[in-house]
Design an enzyme around this catalytic site. Sequence first.
Site, PDB file in Angstrom:
ATOM      1  N   CYS A 102      -6.757  29.614  42.110  1.00  0.00           N
ATOM      2  CA  CYS A 102      -7.294  29.406  40.764  1.00  0.00           C
ATOM      3  C   CYS A 102      -8.683  28.776  40.836  1.00  0.00           C
ATOM      4  O   CYS A 102      -8.861  27.705  41.413  1.00  0.00           O
ATOM      5  CB  CYS A 102      -6.372  28.518  39.947  1.00  0.00           C
ATOM      6  SG  CYS A 102      -7.030  28.216  38.286  1.00  0.00           S
ATOM      7  N   ARG A 229      -5.495  41.075  34.790  1.00  0.00           N
ATOM      8  CA  ARG A 229      -6.106  41.259  33.464  1.00  0.00           C
ATOM      9  C   ARG A 229      -5.886  42.650  32.872  1.00  0.00           C
ATOM     10  O   ARG A 229      -5.791  42.790  31.650  1.00  0.00           O
ATOM     11  CB  ARG A 229      -7.607  40.943  33.554  1.00  0.00           C
ATOM     12  CG  ARG A 229      -7.902  39.455  33.738  1.00  0.00           C
ATOM     13  CD  ARG A 229      -9.366  39.188  34.018  1.00  0.00           C
ATOM     14  NE  ARG A 229      -9.775  39.685  35.320  1.00  0.00           N
ATOM     15  CZ  ARG A 229     -11.023  39.805  35.730  1.00  0.00           C
ATOM     16  NH1 ARG A 229     -12.014  39.466  34.909  1.00  0.00           N
ATOM     17  NH2 ARG A 229     -11.307  40.256  36.926  1.00  0.00           N
TER      18      ARG A 229
END
Length: 330
Positions: A102, A229
Site C-alpha cells: 500500500c 480497479r
Amino acid sequence: MVKIGNIELPEFPLLLAPMEDVSDPPFRRLCKAHGADLMFSEFISSEGLIRDAIKSRQKLDIFDYERPVGIQIFGGDEEAMAMSAKIVEAVNPDLIDINFGCPVKKVVCKGAGAAVLKDIDLMVRLTKAVIDSTNLPVTVKTRLGWDENSINIDEVAERLQDIGVKALSIHGRTRAQLYKGEADWSHIARVKNNPRITMPIFGNGDIDSPEKALEYKNKYGVDGIMIGRAAIGYPWIFNEIKHFLKTGEKLPLPTMQDRIEAARNHLTWAMDWKGDKLGIVETRRHYTNYFKGIANFKEYRQRLVTTDGKEELYKVFDEISDVYSDYEFA
C-alpha cells in the site's frame, strides 16, 4: 491447478485485489458471482485489531459463499502482527495475506505497507511473526521496490519463500509511482522465471480487458492475475477474461438490465450487511462505474447519489430500467 498451501485454485486463477473502501462483502459477493477465484478483505490494521477498533473488526466479516477468501493485514510491529494473526485466525479465513504494497501516506508514515520495502530484514521479521503464530497459509502482496533505484523484488521473493510464504502477488509499480505510469511486468516475469521460486506468483497492475489478460499471461508467464480497479463497477471482467482465455472470443457486453441488477444487488447486500443508512451511503461511490459512458445519464446519477431512502432508490432503478430498456452498448 494452482495450490496455496492446501487451497486448490483453478489453472490460471483470477484474484480480486484487496482495495480499501471497496473490497467489502457486498462487492466481493458480486465479483464471486461473476467469476473471481480468490478474494481478499480490505486491508486491516494490526494495531486496530489489537485495540478492538470497530472498523477494523467489521472488516473481518467473511461468508462461506466467498470461499476461498483471505484476510489481509498490515503493520510495522512484529508483536502486533503476531497478535493480529491470532485474532484473524479465529474467524477462520482460508489464508492470511500481508500488505507490503500500500503506497498511501497514512499507511507508509506508520512504517507499514510499502514502507517496509525499504527494510527487507524487517519485512522478513514481520512475515515470520505472522507465520509462526498461525496454522493458516500466509501470502504477501507487495510492489517492485520503493523507487526505481531500489527495485528489490527478487531478493524479497526469495527470502519470503525461504521463511514459508505460500504465494506472492506483485504489483508492477514502485511505491514512488503510486498508481501513475505503466506497470512494468518484466520484473514480475523475472521473479516467476527464477529457478529458486516454486511458490505461485500473481501479477497485478493495469489489467483492464480480456485481450490484455491473455497478452500478459503469454508474455510474462505468471501463475494468475490479480485485478483491482478494473473490477470496480464492472465485476463482469472476471468471466469475460475466463471466456476469452478459453475460447478466444469475447462475451457480449453487460446490458443495461445487467448493470441495474448488479447495482441494485450491491445496494441490497450493503444494506443487509451494514444497515440501511450506511449501506446506502457506501454504495454511492460505485454508481458512476456501473453506469459509465451512458448518454444523458447525469440526472439519474445525481439522484442515485443523493436519494436517502431505499424504496425511493429502488424506484430510481425501475425508472432507469424503463427509460433505457432499449439502450445498447457499443
